[in-house]
Write a protein that holds these residues in place. Structure first.
Motif, PDB file in Angstrom:
ATOM      1  N   ALA A  58     -65.653 -80.201  73.640  1.00 44.45           N
ATOM      2  CA  ALA A  58     -64.612 -79.262  74.102  1.00 44.45           C
ATOM      3  C   ALA A  58     -63.231 -79.905  74.131  1.00 44.45           C
ATOM      4  CB  ALA A  58     -64.973 -78.686  75.466  1.00 44.45           C
ATOM      5  N   THR A  59     -62.910 -80.673  73.095  1.00 48.03           N
ATOM      6  CA  THR A  59     -61.602 -81.343  73.059  1.00 48.03           C
ATOM      7  C   THR A  59     -60.452 -80.343  73.083  1.00 48.03           C
ATOM      8  OG1 THR A  59     -61.702 -81.425  70.631  1.00 48.03           O
ATOM      9  CG2 THR A  59     -62.507 -83.352  71.829  1.00 48.03           C
ATOM     10  N   VAL A  60     -60.627 -79.208  72.414  1.00 52.42           N
ATOM     11  CA  VAL A  60     -59.549 -78.220  72.354  1.00 52.42           C
ATOM     12  C   VAL A  60     -59.270 -77.654  73.736  1.00 52.42           C
ATOM     13  CG1 VAL A  60     -58.789 -76.067  71.302  1.00 52.42           C
ATOM     14  CG2 VAL A  60     -60.181 -77.688  69.980  1.00 52.42           C
ATOM     15  N   LEU A  61     -60.334 -77.347  74.479  1.00 51.06           N
ATOM     16  CA  LEU A  61     -60.134 -76.794  75.820  1.00 51.06           C
ATOM     17  C   LEU A  61     -59.542 -77.822  76.777  1.00 51.06           C
ATOM     18  CD1 LEU A  61     -63.308 -74.563  76.265  1.00 51.06           C
ATOM     19  CD2 LEU A  61     -60.975 -73.892  75.621  1.00 51.06           C
ATOM     20  N   ILE A  63     -57.115 -80.059  76.003  1.00 49.34           N
ATOM     21  CA  ILE A  63     -55.665 -80.064  75.835  1.00 49.34           C
ATOM     22  C   ILE A  63     -55.057 -78.708  76.206  1.00 49.34           C
ATOM     23  CG2 ILE A  63     -55.819 -79.524  73.366  1.00 49.34           C
ATOM     24  CD1 ILE A  63     -53.138 -81.652  75.175  1.00 49.34           C
ATOM     25  N   VAL A  64     -55.772 -77.623  75.927  1.00 47.44           N
ATOM     26  CA  VAL A  64     -55.270 -76.301  76.310  1.00 47.44           C
ATOM     27  C   VAL A  64     -55.151 -76.195  77.829  1.00 47.44           C
ATOM     28  CG1 VAL A  64     -55.861 -73.842  76.369  1.00 47.44           C
ATOM     29  CG2 VAL A  64     -56.021 -75.115  74.224  1.00 47.44           C
ATOM     30  N   GLY A  65     -56.110 -76.766  78.557  1.00 46.55           N
ATOM     31  CA  GLY A  65     -56.011 -76.768  80.018  1.00 46.55           C
ATOM     32  C   GLY A  65     -54.774 -77.497  80.510  1.00 46.55           C
ATOM     33  N   GLY A  66     -54.488 -78.638  79.895  1.00 47.19           N
ATOM     34  CA  GLY A  66     -53.294 -79.386  80.282  1.00 47.19           C
ATOM     35  C   GLY A  66     -52.025 -78.624  79.999  1.00 47.19           C
ATOM     36  N   LEU A  67     -51.980 -77.956  78.859  1.00 41.69           N
ATOM     37  CA  LEU A  67     -50.787 -77.180  78.514  1.00 41.69           C
ATOM     38  C   LEU A  67     -50.624 -75.968  79.422  1.00 41.69           C
ATOM     39  CD1 LEU A  67     -51.110 -77.470  74.649  1.00 41.69           C
ATOM     40  CD2 LEU A  67     -49.226 -78.379  76.035  1.00 41.69           C
ATOM     41  N   HIS A  68     -51.747 -75.337  79.795  1.00 35.04           N
ATOM     42  CA  HIS A  68     -51.661 -74.220  80.735  1.00 35.04           C
ATOM     43  C   HIS A  68     -51.137 -74.701  82.092  1.00 35.04           C
ATOM     44  CE1 HIS A  68     -53.781 -70.705  83.015  1.00 35.04           C
ATOM     45  NE2 HIS A  68     -52.491 -70.485  82.865  1.00 35.04           N
ATOM     46  N   ALA A  69     -51.551 -75.892  82.496  1.00 35.56           N
ATOM     47  CA  ALA A  69     -51.063 -76.440  83.769  1.00 35.56           C
ATOM     48  C   ALA A  69     -49.546 -76.622  83.734  1.00 35.56           C
ATOM     49  CB  ALA A  69     -51.751 -77.761  84.069  1.00 35.56           C
ATOM     50  N   PRO A  99     -54.227 -87.595  80.461  1.00 39.96           N
ATOM     51  CA  PRO A  99     -55.421 -87.618  81.333  1.00 39.96           C
ATOM     52  C   PRO A  99     -56.310 -86.388  81.194  1.00 39.96           C
ATOM     53  CG  PRO A  99     -53.458 -88.286  82.542  1.00 39.96           C
ATOM     54  CD  PRO A  99     -52.986 -87.746  81.236  1.00 39.96           C
ATOM     55  N   TRP A 100     -55.791 -85.283  80.680  1.00 39.86           N
ATOM     56  CA  TRP A 100     -56.616 -84.095  80.502  1.00 39.86           C
ATOM     57  C   TRP A 100     -57.687 -84.306  79.433  1.00 39.86           C
ATOM     58  CZ3 TRP A 100     -56.294 -79.344  83.123  1.00 39.86           C
ATOM     59  CH2 TRP A 100     -55.275 -79.274  84.086  1.00 39.86           C
ATOM     60  N   LEU A 101     -57.541 -85.341  78.621  1.00 40.56           N
ATOM     61  CA  LEU A 101     -58.534 -85.611  77.582  1.00 40.56           C
ATOM     62  C   LEU A 101     -59.663 -86.504  78.074  1.00 40.56           C
ATOM     63  CD1 LEU A 101     -56.209 -86.245  74.494  1.00 40.56           C
ATOM     64  CD2 LEU A 101     -57.073 -84.083  75.403  1.00 40.56           C
ATOM     65  N   ASP A 102     -59.563 -86.972  79.311  1.00 40.21           N
ATOM     66  CA  ASP A 102     -60.523 -87.982  79.793  1.00 40.21           C
ATOM     67  C   ASP A 102     -61.893 -87.421  80.154  1.00 40.21           C
ATOM     68  OD1 ASP A 102     -58.679 -89.970  79.450  1.00 40.21           O
ATOM     69  OD2 ASP A 102     -58.023 -90.005  81.537  1.00 40.21           O
ATOM     70  N   GLY A 103     -61.999 -86.123  80.372  1.00 39.51           N
ATOM     71  CA  GLY A 103     -63.290 -85.561  80.756  1.00 39.51           C
ATOM     72  C   GLY A 103     -63.386 -84.119  80.305  1.00 39.51           C
ATOM     73  N   PRO A 104     -64.599 -83.568  80.310  1.00 43.38           N
ATOM     74  CA  PRO A 104     -64.772 -82.185  79.867  1.00 43.38           C
ATOM     75  C   PRO A 104     -64.096 -81.211  80.815  1.00 43.38           C
ATOM     76  CG  PRO A 104     -66.796 -83.023  80.845  1.00 43.38           C
ATOM     77  CD  PRO A 104     -65.868 -84.191  80.724  1.00 43.38           C
ATOM     78  N   PRO A 105     -63.765 -80.027  80.328  1.00 45.98           N
ATOM     79  CA  PRO A 105     -63.091 -79.050  81.186  1.00 45.98           C
ATOM     80  C   PRO A 105     -63.980 -78.588  82.324  1.00 45.98           C
ATOM     81  CG  PRO A 105     -63.720 -78.077  79.095  1.00 45.98           C
ATOM     82  CD  PRO A 105     -63.963 -79.535  78.964  1.00 45.98           C
ATOM     83  N   GLN A 106     -63.365 -78.403  83.472  1.00 39.41           N
ATOM     84  CA  GLN A 106     -64.080 -77.896  84.645  1.00 39.41           C
ATOM     85  C   GLN A 106     -63.829 -76.390  84.739  1.00 39.41           C
ATOM     86  OE1 GLN A 106     -66.157 -79.578  86.380  1.00 39.41           O
ATOM     87  NE2 GLN A 106     -65.491 -81.636  86.860  1.00 39.41           N
ATOM     88  N   THR A 107     -64.443 -75.656  83.844  1.00 37.47           N
ATOM     89  CA  THR A 107     -64.281 -74.204  83.856  1.00 37.47           C
ATOM     90  C   THR A 107     -65.296 -73.603  84.821  1.00 37.47           C
ATOM     91  OG1 THR A 107     -65.650 -74.153  81.870  1.00 37.47           O
ATOM     92  CG2 THR A 107     -63.287 -73.952  81.559  1.00 37.47           C
ATOM     93  N   TYR A 208     -57.613 -74.706  83.755  1.00 36.14           N
ATOM     94  CA  TYR A 208     -58.665 -74.444  82.782  1.00 36.14           C
ATOM     95  C   TYR A 208     -58.952 -72.958  82.596  1.00 36.14           C
ATOM     96  CZ  TYR A 208     -59.813 -79.418  82.579  1.00 36.14           C
ATOM     97  OH  TYR A 208     -59.765 -80.773  82.383  1.00 36.14           O
ATOM     98  N   VAL A 209     -58.423 -72.112  83.476  1.00 41.24           N
ATOM     99  CA  VAL A 209     -58.568 -70.666  83.295  1.00 41.24           C
ATOM    100  C   VAL A 209     -57.636 -70.236  82.166  1.00 41.24           C
ATOM    101  CG1 VAL A 209     -58.263 -68.403  84.362  1.00 41.24           C
ATOM    102  CG2 VAL A 209     -59.176 -70.310  85.712  1.00 41.24           C
ATOM    103  N   TRP A 210     -58.134 -69.492  81.214  1.00 41.69           N
ATOM    104  CA  TRP A 210     -57.306 -69.076  80.088  1.00 41.69           C
ATOM    105  C   TRP A 210     -56.162 -68.197  80.571  1.00 41.69           C
ATOM    106  CZ3 TRP A 210     -61.684 -67.513  76.131  1.00 41.69           C
ATOM    107  CH2 TRP A 210     -62.372 -68.675  75.768  1.00 41.69           C
ATOM    108  N   VAL A 211     -54.987 -68.402  79.995  1.00 43.31           N
ATOM    109  CA  VAL A 211     -53.778 -67.715  80.435  1.00 43.31           C
ATOM    110  C   VAL A 211     -53.930 -66.193  80.317  1.00 43.31           C
ATOM    111  CG1 VAL A 211     -52.638 -67.760  78.177  1.00 43.31           C
ATOM    112  CG2 VAL A 211     -51.261 -67.798  80.286  1.00 43.31           C
TER     113      VAL A 211
END
Length: 353
Positions: A58-61, A63-69, A99-107, A208-211
């Motif tokens: 889930a690498t894409v999610l 970075i997307v989580g970090g950008l949403h933050a 740091p958002w790449l360090d672990g899987p998304p917590q969705t 991690y929640v989609w915008v």
């Protein structure tokens, strides 16, 4: 081992999944990232040179989580940026995003409990109403609130009617069994539990929640309030170690012990998956009608852009079977025709690996 082409292609895979899940803004960002990522940033280099399997990881999610933050903080809006501006955002906030790449998304989506409760109702119809739940990959423990939620699953209503957390997915197909269910206890484990008492960690969950999903953010806030009011039983630990230890504990007579998880199986190492399957098979061999065992999972089928609810019971020598399909975040659930008669322990083939 992945190469740049594979890692870049993962963004289109995720974009298609977002399209199927009615999340066009998130899909557009995924595609834009595939176009603009370079090794000029540390984040870009790490994503393009990712050594593992990018879709499973889930690498894409991440970075997307970090950008949403960043968007939630009001410091940058990658969802409204053209390619040049998105590249500037990545360069400007390189250290913040890394740091958002360090672990899987917590969705940790509470509405996923719709699929899980669907599976639990099949368990209750077959093994009896009293269940204790063991959840792996619990994240912040929101699905451990399943005994405090109110559900309407195709007209089958479960849980306290006055719950502030009402789970009412759009329902398709036949409803689940209208079986009585009494959840005696819920316990969970996560390799890196989210401590929602820390505002930064709670905000990370929101990232991690989609915008596109405003209702998910409102539901997240309600679920967090419930956990803060009465914490769930959630510990840090290795999933395989924890499952083996919990299955070795004495089991109360008349209570079905049920392993439960959602969107976590892909993140476990292959060795851990093998250990959990072996531990469940061993415990299943010991199971009796007075002390039965169940397994309920909601895990993705990425080829079909859907999630699948699968159930297995013991005592039985039958494999896991499919009982429902569901949206990734529980927006809809599709019940499937029951492949067995209640309490006869005859099930359709289809074990999930």
């Amino acid at each position: 081992m992945a190469d740049e082409s594979t890692n870049r292609a993962a963004f289109e895979v995720q974009a298609q999944y977002c399209d199927a899940m009615a999340a066009p803004q998130t899909a557009a960002l995924c595609r834009a990232l595939a176009r603009v990522l370079t090794r000029d940033t540390v984040v870009g280099a790490r994503l393009l040179d990712w050594p593992g399997e990018p879709v499973a990881d889930a690498t894409v999610l991440r970075i997307v989580g970090g950008l949403h933050a960043l968007a939630r903080r009001g410091v940058a809006n990658p969802f409204a940026a053209d390619d040049a501006m998105l590249a500037t955002i990545l360069a400007t906030y390189d250290a913040t995003l890394l740091p958002w790449l360090d672990g899987p998304p917590q969705t940790n989506e509470a509405q996923r409990s719709a699929g899980l409760m669907t599976g639990l109702l099949h368990v209750a119809a077959t093994l009896g109403p009293r269940v204790e739940i063991l959840e792996i990959g619990s994240s912040a423990g929101l699905n451990l609130l399943i005994d405090r939620m109110h559900f309407d699953l195709g007209g089958v209503r479960v849980g306290p009617a006055d719950s502030p957390l009402a789970i009412v997915p759009a329902w398709r197909g036949p409803p689940p069994p209208a079986a009585p269910i009494a959840i005696e206890r819920t316990r969970g484990v996560d390799i890196a539990p989210v401590d929602i008492r820390d505002p930064a960690q709670a905000e990370r969950l929101a990232g991690y929640v989609w915008v596109d999903n405003h209702e998910r953010l409102a539901r997240l806030a309600t679920a967090l309030d419930l956990v803060r009011a009465r914490p769930v039983d959630l510990v840090q630990g290795d999933a395989a170690d924890w499952v083996e230890a919990r299955l070795a504990e004495p089991q109360e007579q008349g209570v079905a012990r049920v392993l439960m998880h959602s969107v976590v199986w892909q993140y476990l190492p292959a060795a851990s998956r093998r250990r959990i399957r072996a531990a469940m098979a061993e415990a299943g061999a010991r199971a009796t009608h007075d002390r039965p065992l169940g397994w309920v999972m909601m895990e993705p089928n990425r080829d079909l852009h859907r999630h699948e609810v699968r159930v297995q019971y013991w005592p039985s020598n039958q494999p896991m079977h499919l009982v429902a399909l569901t949206h990734a975040h529980g927006t809809w659930v599709e019940g499937l025709p029951a492949p067995y008669e209640t309490r006869d322990y005859v099930m359709r083939r289809g074990a999930y690996e």
